[in-house]
Design an enzyme around this catalytic site. Structure first.
Site, PDB file in Angstrom:
ATOM      1  N   ILE A 224       0.826  -1.215   0.000  1.00  0.00           N
ATOM      2  CA  ILE A 224       0.000   0.000   0.000  1.00  0.00           C
ATOM      3  C   ILE A 224       0.861   1.268   0.000  1.00  0.00           C
ATOM      4  O   ILE A 224       0.398   2.323  -0.422  1.00  0.00           O
ATOM      5  CB  ILE A 224      -0.969  -0.041   1.211  1.00  0.00           C
ATOM      6  CG1 ILE A 224      -2.172   0.831   0.967  1.00  0.00           C
ATOM      7  CG2 ILE A 224      -0.273   0.322   2.514  1.00  0.00           C
ATOM      8  CD1 ILE A 224      -3.322   0.594   1.936  1.00  0.00           C
TER       9      ILE A 224
ATOM     10  N   HIS B  88       5.513 -12.267   5.461  1.00  0.00           N
ATOM     11  CA  HIS B  88       5.437 -11.685   4.119  1.00  0.00           C
ATOM     12  C   HIS B  88       6.838 -11.432   3.605  1.00  0.00           C
ATOM     13  O   HIS B  88       7.737 -11.090   4.365  1.00  0.00           O
ATOM     14  CB  HIS B  88       4.638 -10.379   4.120  1.00  0.00           C
ATOM     15  CG  HIS B  88       5.076  -9.381   5.148  1.00  0.00           C
ATOM     16  ND1 HIS B  88       4.746  -9.519   6.473  1.00  0.00           N
ATOM     17  CD2 HIS B  88       5.816  -8.251   5.056  1.00  0.00           C
ATOM     18  CE1 HIS B  88       5.260  -8.512   7.155  1.00  0.00           C
ATOM     19  NE2 HIS B  88       5.924  -7.723   6.317  1.00  0.00           N
TER      20      HIS B  88
HETATM   21  P1  AMP Z   1       6.916  -5.004   7.453  1.00  0.00           P
HETATM   22  O1  AMP Z   1       7.533  -3.794   8.056  1.00  0.00           O
HETATM   23  O2  AMP Z   1       7.928  -5.899   6.785  1.00  0.00           O
HETATM   24  O3  AMP Z   1       6.036  -5.749   8.439  1.00  0.00           O
HETATM   25  O4  AMP Z   1       6.030  -4.490   6.253  1.00  0.00           O
HETATM   26  C1  AMP Z   1       4.649  -4.341   6.298  1.00  0.00           C
HETATM   27  C2  AMP Z   1       4.245  -3.773   4.965  1.00  0.00           C
HETATM   28  O5  AMP Z   1       2.860  -3.904   4.821  1.00  0.00           O
HETATM   29  C3  AMP Z   1       4.586  -2.283   4.777  1.00  0.00           C
HETATM   30  O6  AMP Z   1       5.431  -2.133   3.648  1.00  0.00           O
HETATM   31  C4  AMP Z   1       3.209  -1.635   4.563  1.00  0.00           C
HETATM   32  O7  AMP Z   1       3.244  -0.587   3.626  1.00  0.00           O
HETATM   33  C5  AMP Z   1       2.391  -2.817   4.071  1.00  0.00           C
HETATM   34  N1  AMP Z   1       0.949  -2.731   4.309  1.00  0.00           N
HETATM   35  C6  AMP Z   1       0.316  -2.425   5.455  1.00  0.00           C
HETATM   36  N2  AMP Z   1      -1.015  -2.504   5.286  1.00  0.00           N
HETATM   37  C7  AMP Z   1      -1.228  -2.885   4.010  1.00  0.00           C
HETATM   38  C8  AMP Z   1      -2.388  -3.140   3.225  1.00  0.00           C
HETATM   39  N3  AMP Z   1      -3.630  -3.038   3.732  1.00  0.00           N
HETATM   40  N4  AMP Z   1      -2.227  -3.518   1.946  1.00  0.00           N
HETATM   41  C9  AMP Z   1      -0.991  -3.622   1.416  1.00  0.00           C
HETATM   42  N5  AMP Z   1       0.144  -3.399   2.103  1.00  0.00           N
HETATM   43  C10 AMP Z   1       0.031  -3.033   3.380  1.00  0.00           C
END
Ligand code: AMP
Length: 122
Positions: free
Chosen positions: A36, A106
């Site tokens: 996002i 992820h």
């Molecule tokens: P991390 O810091 O590795 O846990 O990364 C989490 C990622 O999830 C970040 O890059 C956010 O921008 C992404 N994120 C959070 N909410 C969403 C969402 N609803 N859809 C897509 N990406 C998301």
């Protein structure tokens, strides 16, 4: 092992269809969708559909089929995003030191520009 899985984490809601996502790829075990807040021209997230907090418990308790699908999905995203020629980077932030914000495993797939040094200098 990681902390217990939190069914209310944001990616669990994406998987249940409670929050929309821009889907890139899906199979029985894996979903890939656009981050996002993209940090590169290509920034796609690949997640297992199973309830795994991090790579630690996925590697320890995921089935061979889930593990294989996950790795293959990363390759499919790279192909779908046409990153194979110029290259790309995958990152799986894990736990506190890894800076993991969402407690559902992820992998970030980054590409589309020169990505610079491996780690930020801070
Ligand atoms: P991390 O810091 O590795 O846990 O990364 C989490 C990622 O999830 C970040 O890059 C956010 O921008 C992404 N994120 C959070 N909410 C969403 C969402 N609803 N859809 C897509 N990406 C998301």
């Amino acid at each position: 092992m990681s902390a217990p899985y939190d069914d209310n984490n944001i990616f669990a809601k994406v998987l249940r269809g409670e929050i929309p996502c821009k889907k890139v790829y899906e199979d029985d075990h894996t979903l890939a969708f656009e981050d996002i807040h993209p940090q590169a021209p290509v920034h796609t997230l690949v997640i297992p559909k199973g309830k795994y907090v991090s790579l630690r418990d996925f590697a320890a308790t995921g089935s061979d089929a889930e593990l294989a699908a996950f790795v293959r999905a990363i390759g499919k995203v790279a192909a779908l995003k046409e990153l194979e020629g110029q290259g790309f980077r995958i990152i799986a932030n894990t736990g506190v030191d890894g800076g993991q914000e969402v407690p559902h495993l992820h992998v970030h797939v980054f590409g589309g520009r020169r990505l610079g040094r491996m780690l930020a200098q801070n």
